[in-house]
Design a protein around this motif. Structure first.
Motif, short mmCIF file in Angstrom:
data_model
loop_
_atom_site.label_atom_id
_atom_site.label_comp_id
_atom_site.label_asym_id
_atom_site.label_seq_id
_atom_site.Cartn_x
_atom_site.Cartn_y
_atom_site.Cartn_z
N VAL A 197 0.86 -1.19 0.00
CA VAL A 197 0.00 0.00 0.00
C VAL A 197 0.89 1.23 0.00
CG1 VAL A 197 -1.73 1.32 1.28
CG2 VAL A 197 -1.88 -1.17 1.19
N SER A 227 -4.16 7.02 -1.34
CA SER A 227 -3.39 5.78 -1.23
C SER A 227 -3.82 4.82 -2.33
CB SER A 227 -3.57 5.13 0.14
OG SER A 227 -4.82 4.49 0.24
N ARG A 241 -3.30 0.46 -3.54
CA ARG A 241 -2.72 -0.86 -3.32
C ARG A 241 -2.21 -1.36 -4.67
NH1 ARG A 241 -4.37 -6.37 -3.46
NH2 ARG A 241 -6.48 -5.80 -4.13
N SER A 250 1.05 5.35 -0.02
CA SER A 250 0.18 6.47 0.36
C SER A 250 0.97 7.76 0.51
CB SER A 250 -0.56 6.15 1.66
OG SER A 250 0.36 5.85 2.70
N ASP A 282 -8.57 5.53 0.59
CA ASP A 282 -8.32 6.71 1.42
C ASP A 282 -8.51 8.01 0.66
OD1 ASP A 282 -7.75 8.14 3.66
OD2 ASP A 282 -5.60 7.71 3.69
#
Length: 205
Positions: free
Chosen positions: A140, A176, A178, A142, A172
């Protein structure tokens, strides 16, 4: 115009293509090369010339990658099982600065490298400031909380010039992503045609 912007547009003009699909590219107004001889009729390009251009175009697209870094990435792609050209694309797209750009945290690949280097990015909650850091599946990535109100971040998120590809999963409120999986060539939203097979031929010759 800054040196970085000047260099970026120089690549566009030298390649005769709008590499990043940006509205301000000089190629949108004139597609010929830079300099007083840019409009001359182009002679037939050799196979080596085509391979070299494909390599320069792919390397140039990712911003400040040095020749040494790029050839090292190719060498790793060649060592891996499977299709070398697909491996090359997967490795380039797994660079942290490439993911930051794809996620629309910043407006350009050049800004992505600087953004990472200045410590604005977290990987799995930990600060990583190495642009060439290789992201893995399910990592992840961010933007730090304090960096989310920066003008270039807001500018990038509001831009309609490009979309976030499906191998990145947004979260988010867009701050962010993934890294779902390493993409194949067909998955990557290049604004121009990339030919990694010719890059493989260049290094193999």
């Amino acid at each position: 115009m800054s040196k970085r912007h000047s260099a970026k547009y120089k690549i566009d003009r030298a390649m005769g293509e709008n590499l990043w699909g940006r509205s301000k590219s000089p190629v949108n107004k004139r597609s010929y090369g830079p300099g007083q001889h840019g409009q001359r009729r182009k002679s037939k390009v050799s196979d080596f010339g085509l391979q070299l251009k494909a390599k320069q175009k792919l390397k140039g697209y990712y911003g400040n990658i040095t020749e040494k870094q790029f050839s090292r990435t190719y060498a790793e792609a060649a060592r891996r099982k499977g299709n070398t050209s697909e491996n090359l694309i997967s490795l380039l797209e797994a660079r942290l600065d490439a993911v930051v750009y794809r996620a629309k945290f910043v407006p350009t690949v050049w800004a992505a490298r600087q953004f990472v280097n200045h410590g604005h990015i977290l990987v799995n909650g930990k600060k990583v400031n190495i642009a060439s850091y290789r992201v893995r599946a399910d990592d992840v990535i961010s933007v730090k909380e304090k960096s989310r109100s920066m003008a270039l971040v807001l500018e990038a998120q509001q831009s309609s010039e490009r979309d976030v590809p499906d191998y990145l999963e947004l979260g988010d409120r867009g701050f962010s992503v993934r890294f779902v999986r390493a993409p194949e060539l067909a998955d990557v939203p290049y604004p121009v045609k990339m030919e990694p097979n010719l890059v493989v031929e260049y290094y193999a010759s």
